[in-house]
Each structure stands twice: as C-alpha cells, then as structure tokens.
Design an enzyme around this catalytic site. Structure first.
Site, short mmCIF file in Angstrom:
data_model
loop_
_atom_site.label_atom_id
_atom_site.label_comp_id
_atom_site.label_asym_id
_atom_site.label_seq_id
_atom_site.Cartn_x
_atom_site.Cartn_y
_atom_site.Cartn_z
N HIS A 1 42.78 47.04 42.89
CA HIS A 1 44.11 46.45 43.43
C HIS A 1 45.09 47.68 43.58
O HIS A 1 45.72 47.96 44.89
CB HIS A 1 44.92 45.67 42.49
N SER B 1 40.60 41.40 46.87
CA SER B 1 42.00 41.44 46.40
C SER B 1 42.21 42.96 46.60
O SER B 1 43.68 43.07 46.90
CB SER B 1 42.16 41.30 44.75
#
Length: 282
Positions: free
Chosen positions: A262, A205
């Site tokens: 992230h 991610s």
C-alpha cells in the site's frame, strides 16, 4: 471528464447545475482564472448538455425534477467500456484469476506469486529467490501478484477503487497514462512488499493507492485538469492504511494486510502525480 465550454466567472450556475442533474447529465464546473469551466462526464450526453445550457442561457424554463428512471439501454455498457477499456480489462483479468484460483487452487498462486512457491520433500514451504526469477526470464512475476485476491471482500473493495479511479485517469488522460501507472505501481508495490520479507501476498490495492495519490495530487496541483476526489475519501483511505499498520487491526482480524505494498503504491502514485501535474499546470 471532457472540457465543454467556459462560462462567465460571475454567472450564477446553481439553476444550471440542478437542471443538468435533473436531466441525468454527469458534469462538473470548476473555477478557473478566466471563468467557470464546464466539464462533461460522458461525451455521449454532449447534445443533451448543450440543450440544457442553451435553454439556461436564453432564460427559458429548465427541468428541475429528475425523469422517471429507466433501465440501462443496450448501448450504455459498451459506451462505458469504450471510455475505459484498460480499466475494464484489468478488472476483468482480476476476476478471471480469482475464478481460476477457485478451480485450480494453489497452482494459480504458485504460478503468479512474485517468486516460485512449493512444498519441499520435508513438507515445508519452499520459496524461490527474485534474482533466480529474473535470470530465468519469469519477469511477469514482478507484476502478477497484483491480480491475486484471497477472498470476495478483498476482491470487491479493490475492484471498486480500481473502477472509480482508473476510469477517471483513462477518461482524462488516456489508456497509455493509466497503463504506466498500473505497471509502475504494481511492480513498485510488489517489490516493496517483497523487500519487507513476504513472498506470499497479492491484490490490486497497491495500484489503488497509487491511483488515489495520482488523482488527488492532480486535482490539487492542476485543478483545471478535471480530476476530482472527495476529500473525505482521501482521509478514509489514508486512515485505513494507517489503521492496518497498527496492532489494533490485527486484534480485530485485519492483521494480514500488505501494508508495504500500500505504501509503495502510494509513493509511486504521488511521484507520478507530481511529475505530470507540472505539465498540466503549465
């Protein structure tokens, strides 16, 4: 996307767009200072695109109904893989690691975590240190956590965004550019998460958010580059990132998220997008 031709700035391309979509020719038309630029998604459809454009320019009747759907031809999948080999290889490696985790369990996690993990004689988790990892030459650990996924949903969503954004970067700017983004964002995201005090984490991610930032910035600062991302998708992904940072996310079962990874990946993607979009604008 591949540049095909420049159309007049005042041309009404609505009928052409409908005909191209009816013929299942993936394309995009961007507004440029010198006219309307026609882009093609699959170079294998170049002849089909030119045929429709030629008929449109001659004023001939155009197809407006989509043809009957056929199954994927034998050469379609290899064609897609040739266009995005690094994206496909990265996705395949994530699937392979996920399968290995199902077979060998924690052994794979201990091997690919950013630092060595184990169980001490007292029964507690022993965690290595990053300086020791680098001193021993285990430099792969800086990147390898990106290939770890801890569930089907975790894997599927990360692979979805990797395939969506990675193919676009590779098609427009080549495998080398995508490799730079994957390496820089993967390592940057992992180091950001480790700096936050976490040793056991994983997932692609961070790279996905880097690709999001890169593609979005390229599309905004260099619209002629061919990059495109729906604005609502940007809002959704950034909103999701912010949501997982709140206590509400933990209350509904989304608390164990690598938020720092992230954010770290997004920062790397925006930085690379800002740098490379300067050259694209010139």
């Amino acid at each position: 996307m591949y540049r095909v031709m420049l159309l007049p700035a005042d041309a009404d391309t609505r009928e052409l767009r409908r005909a191209l979509w009816a013929a299942r020719v993936g394309h995009r038309i961007t507004e440029e200072s010198e006219g309307q630029l026609l882009w093609l998604a699959d170079p294998g459809q170049h002849e089909a695109l030119l045929d429709v454009v030629g008929r449109w320019q001659r004023g001939e009747p155009l197809p407006v109904d989509a043809p009957r759907r056929h199954s994927m031809s034998a050469g379609a999948l290899p064609s897609v893989l040739r266009q995005a080999p690094l994206t496909a290889a990265t996705l395949g490696l994530c699937l392979l690691v996920f399968a290995a985790m199902a077979v060998f369990g924690d052994m794979v996690i201990a091997l690919l975590a950013i630092v060595p993990l184990g169980i001490s004689s007292a029964g507690t988790l022993s965690v290595g240190s990053l300086p020791d990892v680098l001193a021993s030459g285990q430099v792969w650990r800086l990147l390898s956590p990106a290939f770890l996924h801890f569930g089907w949903m975790h894997l599927v969503f990360n692979m979805l965004w990797l395939w969506y954004f990675g193919r676009q970067v590779e098609a427009l700017q080549g495998s080398r550019r995508l490799l730079v983004i994957v390496l820089a964002a993967g390592i940057g995201a992992n180091l950001a998460q480790y700096a936050a005090g976490t040793a056991l984490f994983g997932g692609m991610s961070g790279v996905d958010f880097a690709l999001l930032g890169y593609v979005w910035l390229m599309s905004r600062r260099a619209p002629g580059s061919g990059f495109f991302v729906p604005q609502m998708l940007v809002v959704f992904m950034l909103g999701w990132m912010l949501f997982t940072m709140t206590d509400m996310a933990a209350a509904v079962g989304f608390g164990n998220v690598a938020n720092e990874a992230h954010l770290g990946g997004l920062v790397v993607g925006l930085a690379l997008g800002w740098y490379h979009s300067r050259g694209a604008r010139r």
